[in-house]
Design a protein around this motif. Sequence first.
Motif, PDB file in Angstrom:
ATOM      1  N   GLU A  57       0.843  -1.189   0.000  1.00  0.00           N
ATOM      2  CA  GLU A  57       0.000   0.000   0.000  1.00  0.00           C
ATOM      3  C   GLU A  57       0.876   1.236   0.000  1.00  0.00           C
ATOM      4  O   GLU A  57       1.977   1.237   0.538  1.00  0.00           O
ATOM      5  CB  GLU A  57      -0.876   0.026   1.247  1.00  0.00           C
ATOM      6  CG  GLU A  57      -2.054  -0.911   1.227  1.00  0.00           C
ATOM      7  CD  GLU A  57      -2.876  -0.737   2.497  1.00  0.00           C
ATOM      8  OE1 GLU A  57      -2.479  -1.274   3.537  1.00  0.00           O
ATOM      9  OE2 GLU A  57      -3.901  -0.045   2.436  1.00  0.00           O
ATOM     10  N   THR A  58       0.376   2.303  -0.592  1.00  0.00           N
ATOM     11  CA  THR A  58       1.114   3.564  -0.619  1.00  0.00           C
ATOM     12  C   THR A  58       0.237   4.702  -0.110  1.00  0.00           C
ATOM     13  O   THR A  58      -0.997   4.621  -0.117  1.00  0.00           O
ATOM     14  CB  THR A  58       1.578   3.908  -2.042  1.00  0.00           C
ATOM     15  OG1 THR A  58       0.449   3.915  -2.918  1.00  0.00           O
ATOM     16  CG2 THR A  58       2.611   2.909  -2.545  1.00  0.00           C
ATOM     17  N   THR A  59       0.886   5.737   0.341  1.00  0.00           N
ATOM     18  CA  THR A  59       0.194   6.956   0.741  1.00  0.00           C
ATOM     19  C   THR A  59       1.078   8.134   0.373  1.00  0.00           C
ATOM     20  O   THR A  59       2.311   8.003   0.338  1.00  0.00           O
ATOM     21  CB  THR A  59      -0.125   6.953   2.253  1.00  0.00           C
ATOM     22  OG1 THR A  59      -0.868   8.132   2.574  1.00  0.00           O
ATOM     23  CG2 THR A  59       1.148   6.914   3.098  1.00  0.00           C
ATOM     24  N   TYR A  60       0.452   9.265   0.053  1.00  0.00           N
ATOM     25  CA  TYR A  60       1.188  10.436  -0.404  1.00  0.00           C
ATOM     26  C   TYR A  60       0.637  11.709   0.236  1.00  0.00           C
ATOM     27  O   TYR A  60      -0.550  11.789   0.564  1.00  0.00           O
ATOM     28  CB  TYR A  60       1.067  10.587  -1.933  1.00  0.00           C
ATOM     29  CG  TYR A  60       1.520   9.388  -2.717  1.00  0.00           C
ATOM     30  CD1 TYR A  60       0.619   8.389  -3.072  1.00  0.00           C
ATOM     31  CD2 TYR A  60       2.849   9.264  -3.118  1.00  0.00           C
ATOM     32  CE1 TYR A  60       1.030   7.278  -3.782  1.00  0.00           C
ATOM     33  CE2 TYR A  60       3.268   8.159  -3.851  1.00  0.00           C
ATOM     34  CZ  TYR A  60       2.350   7.176  -4.172  1.00  0.00           C
ATOM     35  OH  TYR A  60       2.773   6.075  -4.881  1.00  0.00           O
ATOM     36  N   VAL A  61       1.506  12.688   0.347  1.00  0.00           N
ATOM     37  CA  VAL A  61       1.039  14.004   0.758  1.00  0.00           C
ATOM     38  C   VAL A  61       0.251  14.602  -0.410  1.00  0.00           C
ATOM     39  O   VAL A  61       0.521  14.281  -1.584  1.00  0.00           O
ATOM     40  CB  VAL A  61       2.239  14.900   1.137  1.00  0.00           C
ATOM     41  CG1 VAL A  61       3.089  15.222  -0.082  1.00  0.00           C
ATOM     42  CG2 VAL A  61       1.800  16.155   1.853  1.00  0.00           C
ATOM     43  N   ASP A  62      -0.728  15.423  -0.101  1.00  0.00           N
ATOM     44  CA  ASP A  62      -1.620  15.946  -1.136  1.00  0.00           C
ATOM     45  C   ASP A  62      -0.875  16.668  -2.259  1.00  0.00           C
ATOM     46  O   ASP A  62      -1.269  16.587  -3.431  1.00  0.00           O
ATOM     47  CB  ASP A  62      -2.644  16.899  -0.516  1.00  0.00           C
ATOM     48  CG  ASP A  62      -3.730  16.164   0.252  1.00  0.00           C
ATOM     49  OD1 ASP A  62      -4.471  16.820   0.991  1.00  0.00           O
ATOM     50  OD2 ASP A  62      -3.826  14.933   0.100  1.00  0.00           O
ATOM     51  N   SER A  63       0.195  17.354  -1.933  1.00  0.00           N
ATOM     52  CA  SER A  63       0.894  18.185  -2.929  1.00  0.00           C
ATOM     53  C   SER A  63       1.563  17.381  -4.031  1.00  0.00           C
ATOM     54  O   SER A  63       1.931  17.945  -5.073  1.00  0.00           O
ATOM     55  CB  SER A  63       1.918  19.083  -2.241  1.00  0.00           C
ATOM     56  OG  SER A  63       2.873  18.304  -1.556  1.00  0.00           O
ATOM     57  N   VAL A  64       1.738  16.071  -3.834  1.00  0.00           N
ATOM     58  CA  VAL A  64       2.396  15.253  -4.860  1.00  0.00           C
ATOM     59  C   VAL A  64       1.471  14.197  -5.452  1.00  0.00           C
ATOM     60  O   VAL A  64       1.870  13.484  -6.380  1.00  0.00           O
ATOM     61  CB  VAL A  64       3.675  14.578  -4.323  1.00  0.00           C
ATOM     62  CG1 VAL A  64       4.606  15.615  -3.690  1.00  0.00           C
ATOM     63  CG2 VAL A  64       3.358  13.455  -3.343  1.00  0.00           C
TER      64      VAL A  64
END
Length: 128
Positions: A57-64
């Motif tokens: 699973e992955t997660t990212y900050v909104d800006s990227v």
Amino acid sequence: QVGVLESGGGSVRAGDSLRLSCAVSEHAFSIFAVGWFRQAPGKVREFVGAVSRTTSETTYVDSVKGRFTISRDTAENTVYLQMNSLKPEDTAVYYCAGSGNYFSNILSYWRLAEYAYWGQGTQVTVSS
């Protein structure tokens, strides 16, 4: 002892792409997640994204979101950060880090304090 080594930084123009690599060596079985962080001059180190080594699973900050993608090569114990449509505000030193803490929710890996193993960082510079 776990070793973490980033590579792939460089200088590009806005709109270009770069791929960073993070090699996790020795005792990699003790790492549950690999995170990417960045620190621009005069700013605090911020979370970019993370990948679970158990579920992918992955997660990212909104800006990227929509521009950056984290992937894994399990055979090589390497994690990649593919950065597309780069912007000048993406300019920073990018760090890869390994977390030996297990969380079932990938969202828990945004905190710097969860990561014990850090690379030396690689510079990414995006010019307009």
